[in-house]
Design an enzyme around this catalytic site. Structure first.
Site, PDB file in Angstrom:
ATOM      1  N   ASP A 101      -4.437   4.688  81.719  1.00 53.84           N
ATOM      2  CA  ASP A 101      -5.380   5.761  82.066  1.00 53.84           C
ATOM      3  C   ASP A 101      -4.913   7.003  81.311  1.00 53.84           C
ATOM      4  OD1 ASP A 101      -7.199   7.460  83.329  1.00 53.84           O
ATOM      5  OD2 ASP A 101      -6.163   7.469  85.268  1.00 53.84           O
ATOM      6  N   GLN A 104     -13.107   2.370  91.582  1.00 48.75           N
ATOM      7  CA  GLN A 104     -12.609   1.918  90.282  1.00 48.75           C
ATOM      8  C   GLN A 104     -11.770   0.648  90.441  1.00 48.75           C
ATOM      9  OE1 GLN A 104     -12.881   3.451  86.975  1.00 48.75           O
ATOM     10  NE2 GLN A 104     -12.130   1.402  86.520  1.00 48.75           N
ATOM     11  N   ARG A 127     -16.925  13.200  94.739  1.00 52.43           N
ATOM     12  CA  ARG A 127     -15.839  13.224  93.741  1.00 52.43           C
ATOM     13  C   ARG A 127     -15.281  14.644  93.669  1.00 52.43           C
ATOM     14  NH1 ARG A 127     -15.119  11.306  87.534  1.00 52.43           N
ATOM     15  NH2 ARG A 127     -14.957   9.343  88.662  1.00 52.43           N
ATOM     16  N   ARG A 169     -18.260  -1.390  87.223  1.00 53.12           N
ATOM     17  CA  ARG A 169     -18.306  -0.279  88.174  1.00 53.12           C
ATOM     18  C   ARG A 169     -19.643  -0.302  88.932  1.00 53.12           C
ATOM     19  NH1 ARG A 169     -15.680   4.266  87.518  1.00 53.12           N
ATOM     20  NH2 ARG A 169     -16.125   4.426  89.736  1.00 53.12           N
ATOM     21  N   CYS A 181      -9.659   2.521  82.737  1.00 49.62           N
ATOM     22  CA  CYS A 181     -10.783   2.974  83.576  1.00 49.62           C
ATOM     23  C   CYS A 181     -11.769   3.813  82.773  1.00 49.62           C
ATOM     24  CB  CYS A 181     -10.254   3.766  84.763  1.00 49.62           C
ATOM     25  SG  CYS A 181      -9.212   5.148  84.278  1.00 49.62           S
ATOM     26  N   HIS A 188      -8.865   6.459  93.764  1.00 49.44           N
ATOM     27  CA  HIS A 188     -10.139   6.158  93.073  1.00 49.44           C
ATOM     28  C   HIS A 188     -10.505   4.712  93.439  1.00 49.44           C
ATOM     29  CE1 HIS A 188     -13.352   6.449  90.373  1.00 49.44           C
ATOM     30  NE2 HIS A 188     -12.750   6.464  89.205  1.00 49.44           N
TER      31      HIS A 188
HETATM   32  N1   CP Z   1     -13.673   5.695  85.335  1.00 49.59           N
HETATM   33  C1   CP Z   1     -14.404   6.729  85.783  1.00 49.59           C
HETATM   34  O1   CP Z   1     -14.342   7.092  86.940  1.00 49.59           O
HETATM   35  O2   CP Z   1     -15.190   7.308  84.850  1.00 49.59           O
HETATM   36  P1   CP Z   1     -16.012   8.659  85.052  1.00 49.59           P
HETATM   37  O3   CP Z   1     -14.992   9.775  85.176  1.00 49.59           O
HETATM   38  O4   CP Z   1     -16.845   8.777  83.815  1.00 49.59           O
HETATM   39  O5   CP Z   1     -16.825   8.551  86.292  1.00 49.59           O
HETATM   40  N1  NVA Z   2      -6.860   9.730  86.418  1.00 52.64           N
HETATM   41  C1  NVA Z   2      -8.128  10.147  85.832  1.00 52.64           C
HETATM   42  C2  NVA Z   2      -9.166   9.129  86.129  1.00 52.64           C
HETATM   43  C3  NVA Z   2     -10.502   9.401  85.489  1.00 52.64           C
HETATM   44  C4  NVA Z   2     -11.516   8.353  85.823  1.00 52.64           C
HETATM   45  C5  NVA Z   2      -8.513  11.513  86.366  1.00 52.64           C
HETATM   46  O1  NVA Z   2      -8.361  11.734  87.570  1.00 52.64           O
HETATM   47  O2  NVA Z   2      -8.950  12.351  85.581  1.00 52.64           O
END
Ligand code: CP
Ligand code: NVA
Length: 329
Positions: A230, A138, A108, A299, A271, A135
């Site tokens: 989101d 997700q 990530r 998830r 999400c 992502h």
């Molecule tokens: N939705 C999601 O990716 O959550 P986190 O940022 O907590 O992993």
């Molecule tokens: N769009 C958000 C998603 C978090 C799960 C981010 O990238 O912060």
């Protein structure tokens, strides 16, 4: 089908056939049913997973870690604040080393190119746990949740409200275009998804029968099976906060917008994490239409399914044929 998934990385759904995504969704449902029956097979016994995080996470980290660990695998969390990656060591060299020690890697972080490089040089499956571009794990949980409410996702209408250029919106656009789900982005024109991805998805949609659209008009919500939002300010974009709030304030998901779908059974998806009072009001997130908590749970099941299939551990996989280091220099 299983054979085509073995050894594969998941960087974006653009790399997957619709049948492969369908297979993973069905496997995730099986995995969830097993968990609900209290079964705990040990399909990851003897396997190791590196979890590399440049950005924060609750759901993604915990899904990978618990899904892998409870089936006998050994997950290792590696924050980039602690490891050499990006500081003293190149991504290529880190990938080469981790590929010799781990069965699979999760990443990530900021750049899609980082997860691509890890996949290219590690020789083991690499999972994109979120980049600025996509992502994908997700999006699989999102479609699973939609199907739990309405049956097959094909022909359903999913409307994403908010920052249409972000990783979540872009991943949803791809997976919907592949699976024949009608997908709309409802956002200010400044935040419409980029032209390149829209063109790619338009071609995919032609093949799958989905309708993909972008609009600034709240009328776009009409007929939606699900409204999805989101955060307005994604991780790493904090400097743009004021501008984002200015653009997105009219696009908050509140009861009035839910009512614009004209359906009583429209569900709300997010999400998470959510900022109540910004992209969504508590009346919706905590209300009867919200499926955000099921979505969060899903998830874990979808991530487990992805790892089972790509590590050759799904039902029907040939024994002893799990992928290992493939010698990519
Ligand atoms: N939705 C999601 O990716 O959550 P986190 O940022 O907590 O992993
Ligand atoms: N769009 C958000 C998603 C978090 C799960 C981010 O990238 O912060």
């Amino acid at each position: 089908m299983i054979e085509s998934l073995k050894g594969r990385s998941l960087l974006t759904w653009l790399d997957y056939q619709s049948e492969e995504i369908r297979f993973l969704l069905d496997l995730a449902k099986q995995v969830k049913a097993e968990t609900q029956r209290g079964e705990q097979p040990q399909r990851f016994r003897g396997k190791t997973l590196a979890l590399i995080f440049e950005k924060r996470s609750t759901r993604t980290r915990c899904s990978f870690e618990t899904a892998f660990g409870e089936e006998g695998g050994h997950p290792v969390f590696l924050s980039t604040a602690d490891i050499q990656l990006g500081a003293k060591e190149s991504i290529e060299d880190t990938a080469r080393v981790l590929g010799r020690m781990f069965s699979a890697l999760e990443f990530r972080g900021f750049k899609q190119s980082t997860v691509e490089t890890l996949a290219k040089y590690s020789g083991v499956p690499v999972y994109n746990g979120l980049t600025g571009s996509f992502h994908p794990t997700q999006a699989l949980a999102d479609i699973m949740t939609l199907e739990e409410c309405f049956g097959p996702a094909r022909g359903q209408k999913l409307v994403f409200v908010g920052d249409g250029r972000n990783n979540v919106a872009r991943s949803l656009m791809v997976i919907c275009a592949k699976l024949g789900v009608h997908f709309s982005v409802l956002s200010p024109p400044e935040l419409f998804p980029g032209e390149d991805l829209r063109k790619t998805c338009a071609l995919l949609a032609e093949a799958s029968g989905s309708r993909i659209s972008v609009s600034a008009d709240p009328e776009e919500a009409a007929g939606a099976s699900a409204l999805y939002t989101d955060v307005w300010v994604s991780m790493g974009e904090e400097a743009e906060r004021e501008e984002r709030l200015r653009l997105l304030r009219p696009y908050q998901v509140n009861q009035a917008l839910m009512d614009r779908t004209g359906r009583r059974d429209t569900i709300f998806l997010h999400c998470l994490p959510a900022v109540r009072g910004e992209e969504v009001m508590s009346e919706v997130l905590d209300g009867p239409s919200s499926r955000a908590w099921d979505q969060a749970e899903n998830r874990k099941h979808t991530i487990k399914a992805i790892m089972l299939a790509t590590l050759g551990r799904a039902p029907g996989s040939a024994p002893g044929s799990a992928p290992g280091w493939a010698g990519n220099y």
